[in-house]
Design a protein around this motif. Structure first.
Motif, PDB file in Angstrom:
ATOM      1  N   LYS A   1       4.841  18.405   7.035  1.00  0.00           N
ATOM      2  CA  LYS A   1       3.658  18.360   6.172  1.00  0.00           C
ATOM      3  C   LYS A   1       4.012  18.975   4.827  1.00  0.00           C
TER       4      LYS A   1
ATOM      5  N   MET B   1       2.152  13.433  -0.889  1.00  0.00           N
ATOM      6  CA  MET B   1       3.018  12.817   0.120  1.00  0.00           C
ATOM      7  C   MET B   1       2.319  12.867   1.471  1.00  0.00           C
ATOM      8  N   THR B   2       2.376  11.786   2.205  1.00  0.00           N
ATOM      9  CA  THR B   2       1.798  11.765   3.539  1.00  0.00           C
ATOM     10  C   THR B   2       2.759  12.439   4.515  1.00  0.00           C
ATOM     11  N   ASP B   3       2.241  12.805   5.682  1.00  0.00           N
ATOM     12  CA  ASP B   3       3.062  13.454   6.703  1.00  0.00           C
ATOM     13  C   ASP B   3       4.167  12.515   7.172  1.00  0.00           C
TER      14      ASP B   3
ATOM     15  N   VAL C   1       0.858  -1.173   0.000  1.00  0.00           N
ATOM     16  CA  VAL C   1       0.000   0.000   0.000  1.00  0.00           C
ATOM     17  C   VAL C   1       0.898   1.227   0.000  1.00  0.00           C
ATOM     18  N   GLN C   2       0.708   2.041  -0.987  1.00  0.00           N
ATOM     19  CA  GLN C   2       1.510   3.245  -1.086  1.00  0.00           C
ATOM     20  C   GLN C   2       0.658   4.418  -0.647  1.00  0.00           C
ATOM     21  N   ALA C   3       1.137   5.132   0.350  1.00  0.00           N
ATOM     22  CA  ALA C   3       0.348   6.217   0.914  1.00  0.00           C
ATOM     23  C   ALA C   3       0.381   7.470   0.051  1.00  0.00           C
ATOM     24  N   GLY C   4       1.452   7.709  -0.668  1.00  0.00           N
ATOM     25  CA  GLY C   4       1.561   8.908  -1.478  1.00  0.00           C
ATOM     26  C   GLY C   4       2.449   8.679  -2.677  1.00  0.00           C
TER      27      GLY C   4
ATOM     28  N   GLN D   1      -4.372  10.681  -6.044  1.00  0.00           N
ATOM     29  CA  GLN D   1      -3.589  10.224  -4.896  1.00  0.00           C
ATOM     30  C   GLN D   1      -2.911  11.416  -4.225  1.00  0.00           C
ATOM     31  N   VAL D   2      -2.751  11.339  -2.913  1.00  0.00           N
ATOM     32  CA  VAL D   2      -2.079  12.398  -2.176  1.00  0.00           C
ATOM     33  C   VAL D   2      -0.621  12.453  -2.635  1.00  0.00           C
TER      34      VAL D   2
ATOM     35  N   THR E   1       7.876  10.142  -1.381  1.00  0.00           N
ATOM     36  CA  THR E   1       8.236   9.690  -0.039  1.00  0.00           C
ATOM     37  C   THR E   1       9.077  10.760   0.647  1.00  0.00           C
TER      38      THR E   1
END
Length: 195
Positions: A170, A183-185, A69-72, A180-181, A75
């Motif tokens: 952030k 990049m996640t925090d 699962v890729q969050a953003g 898709q976002v 990286t």
């Protein structure tokens, strides 16, 4: 998805075709807890969950590997150096095989916040900053890394008491050609840096 549908339909057809009748001509079936029909006569064989029946032979099921699962799309990594407060470097890397189009809605690329143990913001790098309100569009090439530098003053660290505080970076860029976002925090514990 189609393989799963075909397997499900095949299982239903096998169940329907293989219904036997007992000596009285009545099918000897019961409903399991999962709602599937199962044979209750003594000649029924239970198939283990890691096997399937094909051509009257039990063979191992093929398990498809799940993608991570890729969050953003991008990286992030935080590096913290203690030096009259903290010097913090956020590295933002595009690990995709393609360039990612990014839009910034101000002159800020990223923000750095200090969160208390309850997850509430107690300080932000941007609190004492002003940024242009111009839109900026850019592309981050595959494998490219961009950096954002922050400083956490010693005065701010001196106000923090106890354990459980964290630094949270952030990224404020928005991917323009993806839902898709970007990049996640990214967070790191402040416990090693607080007396």
């Amino acid at each position: 998805m189609n393989k799963l549908l075909l397997l499900s339909l095949g299982g239903v057809m096998l169940t329907a075709c293989s219904q036997g009748a007992n000596k009285d001509g009545v099918a000897d079936k019961a409903m399991s807890e999962e709602g599937r029909a199962v044979q209750t006569n003594s000649s029924a064989v239970e198939i283990p969950s890691d096997l399937k029946l094909r051509d009257d032979k039990l063979i191992p099921k093929q398990v498809e590997a799940k993608e991570a699962v890729q969050a953003g799309l991008l990286t992030g990594e935080l590096q913290v150096i203690q030096n009259n407060g903290l010097s913090v470097l956020l590295s933002i890397t595009n690990n995709q095989t393609y360039g990612v189009l990014i839009q910034y809605r101000s002159g800020m690329t990223a923000d750095l916040q200090i969160m208390d143990p309850q997850g509430e913001k107690v300080w932000a790098w941007s609190d004492d900053m002003m940024f242009t309100q111009a839109l900026r569009d850019t592309s981050i090439a595959s494998g490219q890394t961009i950096k954002a530098q922050f400083t956490v003053p010693e005065v701010v660290l001196a106000k923090l008491k106890g354990r459980g505080y964290s630094l949270v970076a952030k990224y404020v860029g928005h991917a323009t050609e993806s839902s898709q976002v970007a990049m996640t925090d990214v967070s790191v514990s402040l416990d090693p840096y607080i007396n």
